[in-house]
Motif scaffolding. Structure first.
Motif, PDB file in Angstrom:
ATOM      1  N   MET A 175       0.822  -1.210   0.000  1.00 13.74           N
ATOM      2  CA  MET A 175       0.000   0.000   0.000  1.00 13.74           C
ATOM      3  C   MET A 175       0.859   1.263   0.000  1.00 13.74           C
ATOM      4  SD  MET A 175      -2.963   1.416   0.015  1.00 13.74           S
ATOM      5  CE  MET A 175      -4.079   2.649   0.714  1.00 13.74           C
ATOM      6  N   LEU A 176       1.892   1.297   0.863  1.00 12.03           N
ATOM      7  CA  LEU A 176       2.663   2.524   1.039  1.00 12.03           C
ATOM      8  C   LEU A 176       4.137   2.191   1.229  1.00 12.03           C
ATOM      9  CD1 LEU A 176       2.744   5.618   1.456  1.00 12.03           C
ATOM     10  CD2 LEU A 176       2.300   5.220   3.886  1.00 12.03           C
ATOM     11  N   LEU A 177       4.971   2.750   0.357  1.00 13.50           N
ATOM     12  CA  LEU A 177       6.418   2.674   0.501  1.00 13.50           C
ATOM     13  C   LEU A 177       6.899   4.029   0.990  1.00 13.50           C
ATOM     14  CD1 LEU A 177       9.127   1.216   0.113  1.00 13.50           C
ATOM     15  CD2 LEU A 177       9.143   2.070  -2.246  1.00 13.50           C
ATOM     16  N   MET A 178       7.511   4.058   2.161  1.00 11.34           N
ATOM     17  CA  MET A 178       7.973   5.310   2.764  1.00 11.34           C
ATOM     18  C   MET A 178       9.469   5.447   2.504  1.00 11.34           C
ATOM     19  SD  MET A 178       5.744   5.285   6.288  1.00 11.34           S
ATOM     20  CE  MET A 178       5.387   7.035   6.246  1.00 11.34           C
ATOM     21  N   ALA A 179       9.835   6.388   1.631  1.00 11.36           N
ATOM     22  CA  ALA A 179      11.225   6.640   1.261  1.00 11.36           C
ATOM     23  C   ALA A 179      11.706   7.882   2.000  1.00 11.36           C
ATOM     24  CB  ALA A 179      11.356   6.819  -0.249  1.00 11.36           C
ATOM     25  N   ILE A 180      12.612   7.687   2.953  1.00 14.84           N
ATOM     26  CA  ILE A 180      13.033   8.769   3.846  1.00 14.84           C
ATOM     27  C   ILE A 180      14.449   9.193   3.490  1.00 14.84           C
ATOM     28  CG2 ILE A 180      13.193   9.509   6.237  1.00 14.84           C
ATOM     29  CD1 ILE A 180      10.442   8.399   5.411  1.00 14.84           C
ATOM     30  N   LYS A 181      14.617  10.473   3.206  1.00 16.95           N
ATOM     31  CA  LYS A 181      15.944  11.008   2.922  1.00 16.95           C
ATOM     32  C   LYS A 181      16.685  11.232   4.241  1.00 16.95           C
ATOM     33  CE  LYS A 181      14.672  13.153  -1.445  1.00 16.95           C
ATOM     34  NZ  LYS A 181      14.674  14.361  -2.283  1.00 16.95           N
ATOM     35  N   SER A 182      17.802  10.537   4.386  1.00 21.28           N
ATOM     36  CA  SER A 182      18.577  10.609   5.620  1.00 21.28           C
ATOM     37  C   SER A 182      20.044  10.799   5.278  1.00 21.28           C
ATOM     38  CB  SER A 182      18.355   9.334   6.446  1.00 21.28           C
ATOM     39  OG  SER A 182      18.969   9.427   7.715  1.00 21.28           O
ATOM     40  N   GLN A 183      20.887  10.890   6.302  1.00 20.72           N
ATOM     41  CA  GLN A 183      22.332  10.967   6.123  1.00 20.72           C
ATOM     42  C   GLN A 183      22.985   9.916   7.009  1.00 20.72           C
ATOM     43  OE1 GLN A 183      23.175  15.180   6.922  1.00 20.72           O
ATOM     44  NE2 GLN A 183      23.469  15.483   4.727  1.00 20.72           N
ATOM     45  N   VAL A 214       2.965  -1.750   4.769  1.00 23.26           N
ATOM     46  CA  VAL A 214       3.804  -0.557   4.687  1.00 23.26           C
ATOM     47  C   VAL A 214       5.263  -0.999   4.762  1.00 23.26           C
ATOM     48  CG1 VAL A 214       4.437   1.634   5.778  1.00 23.26           C
ATOM     49  CG2 VAL A 214       2.037   0.910   5.737  1.00 23.26           C
ATOM     50  N   ARG A 215       6.107  -0.399   3.943  1.00 25.43           N
ATOM     51  CA  ARG A 215       7.543  -0.635   3.991  1.00 25.43           C
ATOM     52  C   ARG A 215       8.263   0.709   4.062  1.00 25.43           C
ATOM     53  NH1 ARG A 215       6.708  -5.009   5.355  1.00 25.43           N
ATOM     54  NH2 ARG A 215       7.216  -7.012   4.374  1.00 25.43           N
ATOM     55  N   THR A 216       9.367   0.731   4.823  1.00 29.65           N
ATOM     56  CA  THR A 216      10.164   1.950   4.970  1.00 29.65           C
ATOM     57  C   THR A 216      11.571   1.695   4.462  1.00 29.65           C
ATOM     58  OG1 THR A 216       8.889   2.733   6.873  1.00 29.65           O
ATOM     59  CG2 THR A 216      11.100   3.619   6.612  1.00 29.65           C
ATOM     60  N   ILE A 217      12.082   2.655   3.696  1.00 32.76           N
ATOM     61  CA  ILE A 217      13.447   2.589   3.161  1.00 32.76           C
ATOM     62  C   ILE A 217      14.105   3.949   3.368  1.00 32.76           C
ATOM     63  CG2 ILE A 217      12.858   3.284   0.797  1.00 32.76           C
ATOM     64  CD1 ILE A 217      15.185   0.379   1.515  1.00 32.76           C
ATOM     65  N   PHE A 218      15.382   3.958   3.746  1.00 33.65           N
ATOM     66  CA  PHE A 218      16.124   5.205   3.972  1.00 33.65           C
ATOM     67  C   PHE A 218      17.106   5.422   2.831  1.00 33.65           C
ATOM     68  CE2 PHE A 218      14.773   3.794   8.167  1.00 33.65           C
ATOM     69  CZ  PHE A 218      14.212   4.955   8.686  1.00 33.65           C
ATOM     70  N   LEU A 219      17.122   6.650   2.300  1.00 31.31           N
ATOM     71  CA  LEU A 219      17.931   6.999   1.130  1.00 31.31           C
ATOM     72  C   LEU A 219      19.149   7.805   1.570  1.00 31.31           C
ATOM     73  CD1 LEU A 219      14.979   8.205  -1.149  1.00 31.31           C
ATOM     74  CD2 LEU A 219      15.739   5.846  -0.709  1.00 31.31           C
ATOM     75  N   PHE A 281       5.601   7.602  -0.149  1.00 30.68           N
ATOM     76  CA  PHE A 281       5.841   8.793   0.663  1.00 30.68           C
ATOM     77  C   PHE A 281       7.314   9.120   0.575  1.00 30.68           C
ATOM     78  CE2 PHE A 281       7.558  10.565   4.586  1.00 30.68           C
ATOM     79  CZ  PHE A 281       6.802  11.713   4.731  1.00 30.68           C
ATOM     80  N   LYS A 282       7.623  10.360   0.198  1.00 32.17           N
ATOM     81  CA  LYS A 282       9.007  10.818   0.179  1.00 32.17           C
ATOM     82  C   LYS A 282       9.123  11.978   1.160  1.00 32.17           C
ATOM     83  CE  LYS A 282      10.685  14.088  -1.805  1.00 32.17           C
ATOM     84  NZ  LYS A 282      11.006  15.241  -2.678  1.00 32.17           N
ATOM     85  N   GLY A 283      10.005  11.825   2.151  1.00 35.75           N
ATOM     86  CA  GLY A 283      10.119  12.878   3.144  1.00 35.75           C
ATOM     87  C   GLY A 283      11.480  12.888   3.806  1.00 35.75           C
ATOM     88  N   ASP A 284      11.661  13.839   4.705  1.00 37.80           N
ATOM     89  CA  ASP A 284      12.903  13.987   5.446  1.00 37.80           C
ATOM     90  C   ASP A 284      12.856  13.169   6.728  1.00 37.80           C
ATOM     91  OD1 ASP A 284      13.685  15.747   3.482  1.00 37.80           O
ATOM     92  OD2 ASP A 284      13.082  17.542   4.603  1.00 37.80           O
ATOM     93  N   ASP A 285      14.025  12.964   7.338  1.00 39.29           N
ATOM     94  CA  ASP A 285      14.079  12.157   8.558  1.00 39.29           C
ATOM     95  C   ASP A 285      13.861  12.982   9.822  1.00 39.29           C
ATOM     96  OD1 ASP A 285      16.476  13.512   8.834  1.00 39.29           O
ATOM     97  OD2 ASP A 285      17.742  11.730   8.842  1.00 39.29           O
ATOM     98  N   ASP A 286      13.388  14.221   9.670  1.00 34.74           N
ATOM     99  CA  ASP A 286      13.049  15.031  10.847  1.00 34.74           C
ATOM    100  C   ASP A 286      11.587  15.481  10.809  1.00 34.74           C
ATOM    101  OD1 ASP A 286      13.264  16.791   8.750  1.00 34.74           O
ATOM    102  OD2 ASP A 286      14.575  18.223   9.777  1.00 34.74           O
ATOM    103  N   VAL A 287      10.742  14.720  10.102  1.00 35.40           N
ATOM    104  CA  VAL A 287       9.307  15.002  10.094  1.00 35.40           C
ATOM    105  C   VAL A 287       8.603  13.967  10.959  1.00 35.40           C
ATOM    106  CG1 VAL A 287       9.440  15.982   7.780  1.00 35.40           C
ATOM    107  CG2 VAL A 287       8.756  13.598   8.059  1.00 35.40           C
ATOM    108  N   PHE A 288       7.363  14.278  11.342  1.00 28.39           N
ATOM    109  CA  PHE A 288       6.514  13.321  12.060  1.00 28.39           C
ATOM    110  C   PHE A 288       5.252  13.106  11.230  1.00 28.39           C
ATOM    111  CE2 PHE A 288       3.164  12.021  14.925  1.00 28.39           C
ATOM    112  CZ  PHE A 288       3.789  11.061  15.716  1.00 28.39           C
TER     113      PHE A 288
END
Length: 445
Positions: A175-183, A214-219, A281-288
């Motif tokens: 349903m939802l792949l959460m792609a989080i931009k991180s460092q 739901v799956r989460t991946i960090f970029l 979902f594409k977002g930053d790693d400091d959002v809620f």
């Protein structure tokens, strides 16, 4: 009465005035006939409603004052010149719209442009720098971007090819792949997300009660400066990746102006390993993110699966976030978002704020294709808007995406989050506290 005696050649001179008068008389009579029979075409009003097009607002459509496809270069900045060539070459009117590709790229020259040893054949190039008269006075991050803006293909240092294949049997598709931009160094942010709103697995809607996969991946990019004050974090990152199996890392410098590369490379990865996700979902790693509430909202906009009828074109082109319109580039050289006028001129297209945005998986595949025809731009959310513009898609604004945060007086009140889908910024500690507060039943608000 005197008698005109004309003979031979003189006869023509005597008759010439009568011939000229007769031609003039014929011309006048024809002109009068045409004027009487001519009915002028009705002039178009300044505004009109195009046939077959309805308007919910009732407003009349503006009459086009110019051609729909402008072949003339209006602005002379570097990016404008480069993109002008791309737009002419890939004009959908002349070549046909091929951006509707729904599958992974099959162009062997587009993907995997690497050397035999797997390294990326990309090094700084001064070609475009020579086109910028003020290049030497630009901030360092702008100079670095210009020198490498021809580079789009970087090898993967850490991959997760089976992330979308590892699904629970209760659900058919992701349903939802959460792609989080991180460092690399943001270990605490990633762990807080895993323990709160970014949990992978079956996640329950907040109101509907249905569970969705739901799956989460960090970029991530490459961490530079691994000597001196910056510790070598490669070993720690490998341990984290081996344990959680949710890290994607590419071999490019992880800087603010390189965030656009994370979009491009993620779309490539998605098209190969996760093309059937309903939403991204594409977002930053400091959002809620209130994930349950977001699933409630997305379930209403979910397009039918490929086996179902009435697949909605509008839902395939779905993108929602905190939409910004009529924004101009920052010309303040000391700011994070500074774009020199010699590099880009004009207003930005409508775009969704980069703190967090959601779009359909089908649109992600179209973005992967059209991005080949859009020159790299140093601000990632603006670049996404540029790609949407060339697809003819307008982002949808949702007031629940608070990329500029709540009013300060409301931030500590759980009731203030009832209509929020995303809020920016939150520290790892604040994420854990807010998650706990919002999991409990809200008091009367």
């Amino acid at each position: 009465m005197a008698r005109c005696r004309c003979s031979g050649r003189a006869l023509c001179l005597c008759l010439l005035p009568f011939l000229m008068m007769s031609h003039l008389l014929v011309y006048i009579m024809v002109s009068i006939f045409v004027a009487m029979s001519y009915t002028p075409e009705p002039q178009l009003p300044r505004h009109y409603v195009a046939p077959g097009v309805s308007s919910n607002s009732g407003a009349l459509a503006p009459h086009p004052l110019a051609t729909f496809w402008n072949l003339r270069l209006v602005e002379g900045a570097l990016w404008n010149r480069l993109q002008h060539l791309q737009d002419r070459e890939h004009n959908p009117i002349l070549k046909g719209n091929s951006t509707g590709d729904r599958g992974p790229s099959t162009d062997p020259n587009y993907m995997h442009e690497t050397e035999a040893d797997g390294s990326t054949p990309c090094s700084p190039d001064h070609l475009w720098a020579s086109q910028l008269p003020d290049f030497n006075t630009m901030p360092e991050q702008m100079q670095d971007f210009v020198l490498s803006m021809h580079c789009r293909h970087y090898s993967l240092l850490i991959d997760q090819p089976g992330l979308c294949a590892e699904q629970d049997a209760e659900t058919e598709t992701l349903m939802l792949l959460m792609a989080i931009k991180s460092q690399v160094g943001h270990f605490e942010n990633r762990q807080a997300i895993r323990e709160t709103w970014g949990r992978s697995g079956l996640v329950k809607e907040e109101a509907g009660g249905k569970r969705w996969q739901v799956r989460t991946i960090f970029l991530l990019g490459r961490q530079d400066g691994t000597t001196g004050p910056h510790p070598d974090l490669v070993a720690l990152l490998k341990l984290e990746s081996d344990h959680h199996k949710d890290i994607l890392q590419w071999d490019f410098r992880d800087t603010f102006f390189n965030l656009t590369l994370k979009d491009l490379l993620f779309w490539d990865w998605l098209s190969m390993h996760c093309p059937h996700a309903h939403f991204v979902f594409k977002g930053d790693d400091d959002v809620f993110v209130r994930t349950g509430a977001l699933l409630d909202y997305l379930n209403e906009h979910k397009a039918p699966s490929q086996g179902e009828n009435n697949r909605s074109k509008g839902k395939e082109d779905f993108l929602v976030g905190d939409v910004i319109t009529n924004a101009w580039p920052s010309r303040q050289a000391n700011t994070k978002y500074y774009i020199p006028e010699s590099f880009y001129k004009g207003v930005y297209p409508a775009y969704a704020g980069g703190g967090g945005v959601v779009y359909s998986g089908a649109l992600a595949l179209r973005l992967q294709v059209v991005s080949r025809w859009v020159s790299l731009f140093p601000i990632d959310d603006v670049y996404l808007g540029m790609c949407l513009h060339r697809l003819g898609i307008s982002p949808l604004h949702h007031p629940g995406f608070l990329t500029f945060d709540l009013p300060e007086a409301e931030r500590e009140k759980p009731c203030a989050y009832r209509r929020v889908l995303l809020v920016h910024k939150r520290s790892p500690k604040e994420m854990l506290t807010l998650w706990k507060e919002l999991k409990a039943p809200l008091p009367e608000c």
